[in-house]
Design a protein around this motif. Structure first.
Motif, PDB file in Angstrom:
ATOM      1  N   GLU A  70      14.605   3.773 -70.131  1.00  0.00           N
ATOM      2  CA  GLU A  70      15.401   2.792 -69.390  1.00  0.00           C
ATOM      3  C   GLU A  70      16.800   3.353 -69.133  1.00  0.00           C
ATOM      4  O   GLU A  70      17.342   3.210 -68.040  1.00  0.00           O
ATOM      5  N   GLY A  71      17.380   3.998 -70.129  1.00  0.00           N
ATOM      6  CA  GLY A  71      18.689   4.634 -69.944  1.00  0.00           C
ATOM      7  C   GLY A  71      18.629   5.786 -68.957  1.00  0.00           C
ATOM      8  O   GLY A  71      19.531   5.964 -68.129  1.00  0.00           O
ATOM      9  N   VAL A  72      17.570   6.572 -69.040  1.00  0.00           N
ATOM     10  CA  VAL A  72      17.372   7.680 -68.094  1.00  0.00           C
ATOM     11  C   VAL A  72      17.220   7.123 -66.680  1.00  0.00           C
ATOM     12  O   VAL A  72      17.833   7.619 -65.728  1.00  0.00           O
ATOM     13  N   SER A  73      16.431   6.060 -66.565  1.00  0.00           N
ATOM     14  CA  SER A  73      16.208   5.433 -65.260  1.00  0.00           C
ATOM     15  C   SER A  73      17.507   4.863 -64.693  1.00  0.00           C
ATOM     16  O   SER A  73      17.822   5.057 -63.517  1.00  0.00           O
ATOM     17  N   GLY A  80       5.119   8.283 -73.704  1.00  0.00           N
ATOM     18  CA  GLY A  80       6.228   7.346 -73.541  1.00  0.00           C
ATOM     19  C   GLY A  80       6.734   7.311 -72.110  1.00  0.00           C
ATOM     20  O   GLY A  80       7.004   6.236 -71.558  1.00  0.00           O
ATOM     21  N   ILE A  81       6.848   8.486 -71.509  1.00  0.00           N
ATOM     22  CA  ILE A  81       7.275   8.559 -70.105  1.00  0.00           C
ATOM     23  C   ILE A  81       6.225   7.912 -69.211  1.00  0.00           C
ATOM     24  O   ILE A  81       6.549   7.156 -68.290  1.00  0.00           O
ATOM     25  N   PHE A 137      21.606  -1.510 -61.995  1.00  0.00           N
ATOM     26  CA  PHE A 137      20.794  -0.314 -61.803  1.00  0.00           C
ATOM     27  C   PHE A 137      19.606  -0.240 -62.757  1.00  0.00           C
ATOM     28  O   PHE A 137      18.737   0.588 -62.594  1.00  0.00           O
ATOM     29  N   GLY A 138      19.560  -1.099 -63.746  1.00  0.00           N
ATOM     30  CA  GLY A 138      18.464  -1.091 -64.709  1.00  0.00           C
ATOM     31  C   GLY A 138      17.212  -1.714 -64.136  1.00  0.00           C
ATOM     32  O   GLY A 138      17.234  -2.352 -63.080  1.00  0.00           O
TER      33      GLY A 138
END
Length: 147
Positions: free
Chosen positions: A14-17, A79-80, A132-133
């Motif tokens: 979620e943070g990466v996204s 996970g990805i 953006f999340g």
């Protein structure tokens, strides 16, 4: 341990996204993301290239984690992959209705996520967007999403 790594990677995604969406899609990758912010879009968009870009690391982790000695790589790839499936179901199916599977929902969480994404799309330009999340959005959108 496998499930713990998979869940940790899922949550980290979620943070990466969020970061990718804010700094790449609304940054130097805007040329691919721009069509996603147009009022009407049908079928495939340039923005769908990000699906392929994000799928590659997962595929590589799954491939190289396939043998018994690299199960942690398999867990990372899983996970990805799980995040990618969640993203597809929430973003493409629920929010943008690219598939009419969950057309009507009374779920407060899903309605809040949908509301936050609509706020994001309210701005058609590259700058000054918000929310953006994808899975974790500000609580105010859940309050607005009363059933």
């Amino acid at each position: 341990m496998f499930l713990l790594i998979t869940l940790s990677v899922f949550l980290t995604m979620e943070g990466v996204s969020w970061s990718t969406h804010k700094y790449i899609m609304h940054g130097f990758g805007w040329f691919l993301h721009k069509d996603h912010h147009q009022p009407k879009y049908n079928g495939f968009e340039k923005n769908d290239a990000f699906f392929v870009i994000f799928a590659l690391p997962s595929m590589l982790f799954l491939y190289f984690g396939g043998d018994a000695q690299n199960t942690y790589l398999l867990a990372i790839g899983s996970g990805i992959l799980c995040y990618g499936i969640a993203y597809f179901l929430i973003h493409d199916v629920l929010i943008h209705q690219r598939f009419k599977w969950f057309k009507h929902t009374n779920n407060r969480y899903l309605k809040g996520v949908r509301k936050a994404h609509k706020i994001h799309h309210k701005n058609m330009g590259k700058e000054e967007s918000q929310c953006f999340g994808m899975l974790f959005v500000p609580f105010k959108y859940f309050k607005k999403a009363k059933i």
